[in-house]
Design a protein around this motif. Sequence first.
Motif, short mmCIF file in Angstrom:
data_model
loop_
_atom_site.label_atom_id
_atom_site.label_comp_id
_atom_site.label_asym_id
_atom_site.label_seq_id
_atom_site.Cartn_x
_atom_site.Cartn_y
_atom_site.Cartn_z
N ARG A 100 53.83 32.54 -1.03
CA ARG A 100 52.89 33.54 -0.91
C ARG A 100 51.49 32.90 -0.80
NH1 ARG A 100 51.35 37.13 -4.62
NH2 ARG A 100 50.91 38.87 -2.95
N THR A 101 51.28 31.73 -1.40
CA THR A 101 49.88 31.33 -1.54
C THR A 101 49.26 30.78 -0.15
OG1 THR A 101 50.58 30.46 -3.61
CG2 THR A 101 48.41 29.68 -2.99
N ILE A 102 47.92 31.01 0.08
CA ILE A 102 47.55 30.82 1.46
C ILE A 102 45.83 30.19 0.94
CG2 ILE A 102 48.72 31.70 2.94
CD1 ILE A 102 46.05 34.03 3.20
N LEU A 103 45.19 29.58 1.72
CA LEU A 103 43.90 29.34 1.55
C LEU A 103 43.15 29.82 2.85
CD1 LEU A 103 41.77 27.97 -0.32
CD2 LEU A 103 42.05 25.99 0.96
N ALA A 104 42.16 30.69 3.11
CA ALA A 104 41.63 31.00 4.12
C ALA A 104 40.38 31.20 4.39
CB ALA A 104 42.33 32.58 4.30
N GLY A 105 39.88 31.18 5.59
CA GLY A 105 38.43 31.16 5.86
C GLY A 105 37.71 29.80 6.14
N ARG A 106 36.31 29.91 5.82
CA ARG A 106 35.63 28.73 6.11
C ARG A 106 36.30 27.31 5.13
NH1 ARG A 106 30.46 28.01 8.55
NH2 ARG A 106 30.41 30.34 9.03
N ILE A 107 36.64 27.57 3.93
CA ILE A 107 36.86 26.69 3.02
C ILE A 107 38.19 25.98 3.79
CG2 ILE A 107 38.42 27.97 1.59
CD1 ILE A 107 37.11 26.04 -0.81
N ALA A 108 38.96 26.80 4.26
CA ALA A 108 40.33 26.32 5.23
C ALA A 108 39.85 25.67 6.21
CB ALA A 108 41.41 27.40 5.29
N GLU A 142 39.45 20.16 8.66
CA GLU A 142 38.91 19.04 9.59
C GLU A 142 39.08 17.90 8.47
OE1 GLU A 142 37.29 18.90 12.15
OE2 GLU A 142 36.41 16.88 11.85
N ALA A 143 39.31 17.75 7.18
CA ALA A 143 39.09 16.64 6.35
C ALA A 143 40.78 16.09 6.46
CB ALA A 143 39.10 17.16 4.84
N ILE A 144 41.69 16.93 6.80
CA ILE A 144 42.99 16.50 7.10
C ILE A 144 42.95 15.81 8.64
CG2 ILE A 144 45.54 17.04 7.81
CD1 ILE A 144 44.90 17.71 4.63
N VAL A 145 42.36 16.28 9.37
CA VAL A 145 42.38 15.64 10.76
C VAL A 145 41.60 14.44 10.80
CG1 VAL A 145 41.44 16.00 13.11
CG2 VAL A 145 42.64 17.86 12.04
N ARG A 146 40.54 14.37 10.05
CA ARG A 146 39.73 12.99 9.87
C ARG A 146 40.61 12.15 9.03
NH1 ARG A 146 33.55 14.48 8.80
NH2 ARG A 146 33.40 16.14 10.46
N GLY A 147 41.44 12.61 7.99
CA GLY A 147 42.19 11.53 7.30
C GLY A 147 43.43 11.08 8.25
N ALA A 148 43.82 11.69 8.99
CA ALA A 148 44.98 11.26 10.07
C ALA A 148 44.46 10.36 10.80
CB ALA A 148 45.43 12.69 10.91
N LEU A 149 43.11 10.40 11.44
CA LEU A 149 42.39 9.24 12.11
C LEU A 149 42.46 8.19 11.37
CD1 LEU A 149 41.20 8.69 14.91
CD2 LEU A 149 38.98 9.34 13.82
N PHE A 150 41.74 8.39 9.97
CA PHE A 150 41.50 7.03 9.30
C PHE A 150 42.87 6.16 8.96
CE2 PHE A 150 40.93 5.40 4.90
CZ PHE A 150 39.91 4.87 4.98
N VAL A 151 43.98 6.86 8.82
CA VAL A 151 44.93 6.12 8.09
C VAL A 151 45.73 5.35 9.43
CG1 VAL A 151 45.50 7.44 6.27
CG2 VAL A 151 46.75 8.05 8.40
N THR A 152 45.28 5.59 10.67
CA THR A 152 45.77 4.83 11.75
C THR A 152 45.30 3.48 11.46
OG1 THR A 152 44.22 5.60 13.08
CG2 THR A 152 46.15 6.69 13.53
#
Length: 371
Positions: free
Chosen positions: A332-340, A345-355
């Motif tokens: 049921r739990t979601i996080l939504a809006g600007r914080i999401a 964005e942090a996840i996407v940057r992290g995926a680039l970083f770990v390459t």
Amino acid sequence: MVLGGGYSGLIAANRIARRLNGADIMLVNERPRFVERVRLHQVAAGQRLPEHLLADRVRPGVGLTIGRVTAFDADRREVRVGDTVLGYDTLVYALGSGAVVPESAAGAVTVAGAESAEEARKRIADLAAENGMLAVVGGGLTGIEAAAELAESHPGLRLRMLTAGEPGDFLSARGKAHVRRVFDRLGIEVLTDAEVEEVREDAVVLRDRRAVGAGLTVWSTGFGVPALAARSGLAVDAHGRIRVDPTLRSLSHPDVYAVGDSAAAARSNGRELRMACATGIPAAYCAADAIAARLTGGEARPLRFRYVNQCVSLGRRDGLIQYVDADDNPHRTILAGRIAARYKEAIVRGALFVTVRSGPYSFTRRRPVLG
Ligand SMILES: Cc1cc2nc3c(=O)[nH]c(=O)nc-3n(C[C@H](O)[C@H](O)[C@H](O)COP(=O)(O)OP(=O)(O)OC[C@H]3O[C@@H](n4cnc5c(N)ncnc54)[C@H](O)[C@@H]3O)c2cc1C
């Protein structure tokens, strides 16, 4: 030899180099740059993104061959790149996936690959300039991200999504409601239970032969893998993905490993992993560690992995984090809006970083899971 310099191939090559000092490693990729595939809807929306050269992202000890793999023979251990035939001792197959567009939709554009997203960018900009109608076919994660991004970046564009179920069928009720709210705010019209059979120059045609106006269509109904693996002699599943054991090793050819979208990998309970960075990255860690272990007389450990969330961007200012159980079923739990949006964005940057920096973390079980 590692085929494919996307998220999982690049991580595999760099992690093997880290683990096996002095090993002769070759990374083969069709272009000299690394493509942040998870941002291709941003490319289609006209956002300029930084370029990342593979040469700057490989560790010492990893050689680069830039060229398209056109044939692969797993029995002979040969890979053809242009006019050259290359041999290998151990191979990691990480050629990823692409859009699956039926013949009847050949006029559509996609956001699944670097070149197609660039073509989409130009054609969508032209359409937006004349306040045209864009159709996005497919209400999965990529279709949702593309629709929101395009609507936000091109306020003049009229946009409708056509989907067989409803947008984000995989989300919880609260997650789906948030997507609908954002779509309403961005003026995206949604046609549900709409199975598109044909794409014409000025319309899409539904199964019931109803024509719905669209000056251009983004086709986004899922990814498929290149036929290369199925033709190579490797054991593949019904979708052409390479069948692997829990250490990502091919079931038919023990000197081949497969990671990322091209691998039919599963959790230890047998549940198949979806095509995503979220799964390709841990798989690449695991395969690299298994290769290093086997080549140094150690024990290869199986993949240890559970899903945590699905991160969906809804333009640059909104997003949705859908929390899931270990098998990817929504809570049921979601996080939504600007914080999401920031989280994503942090996840996407992290995926680039770990390459480049895979770090000490490992995605393997301490004890092998048998059976
Ligand atoms: C718009 C979009 C948004 C996405 N958002 C998310 C998200 O939010 N979260 C998530 O987890 N996943 C997301 N995905 C999915 C994710 O991008 C893929 O699952 C991931 O990129 C797979 O990694 P990979 O290494 O297997 O393949 P890829 O990243 O596709 O890399 C494959 C590499 O192989 C190269 N290659 C392919 N064929 C050849 C050939 N014949 N010869 C030489 N080189 C070749 C390609 O050029 C590429 O460099 C998204 C995808 C798209 C398109």
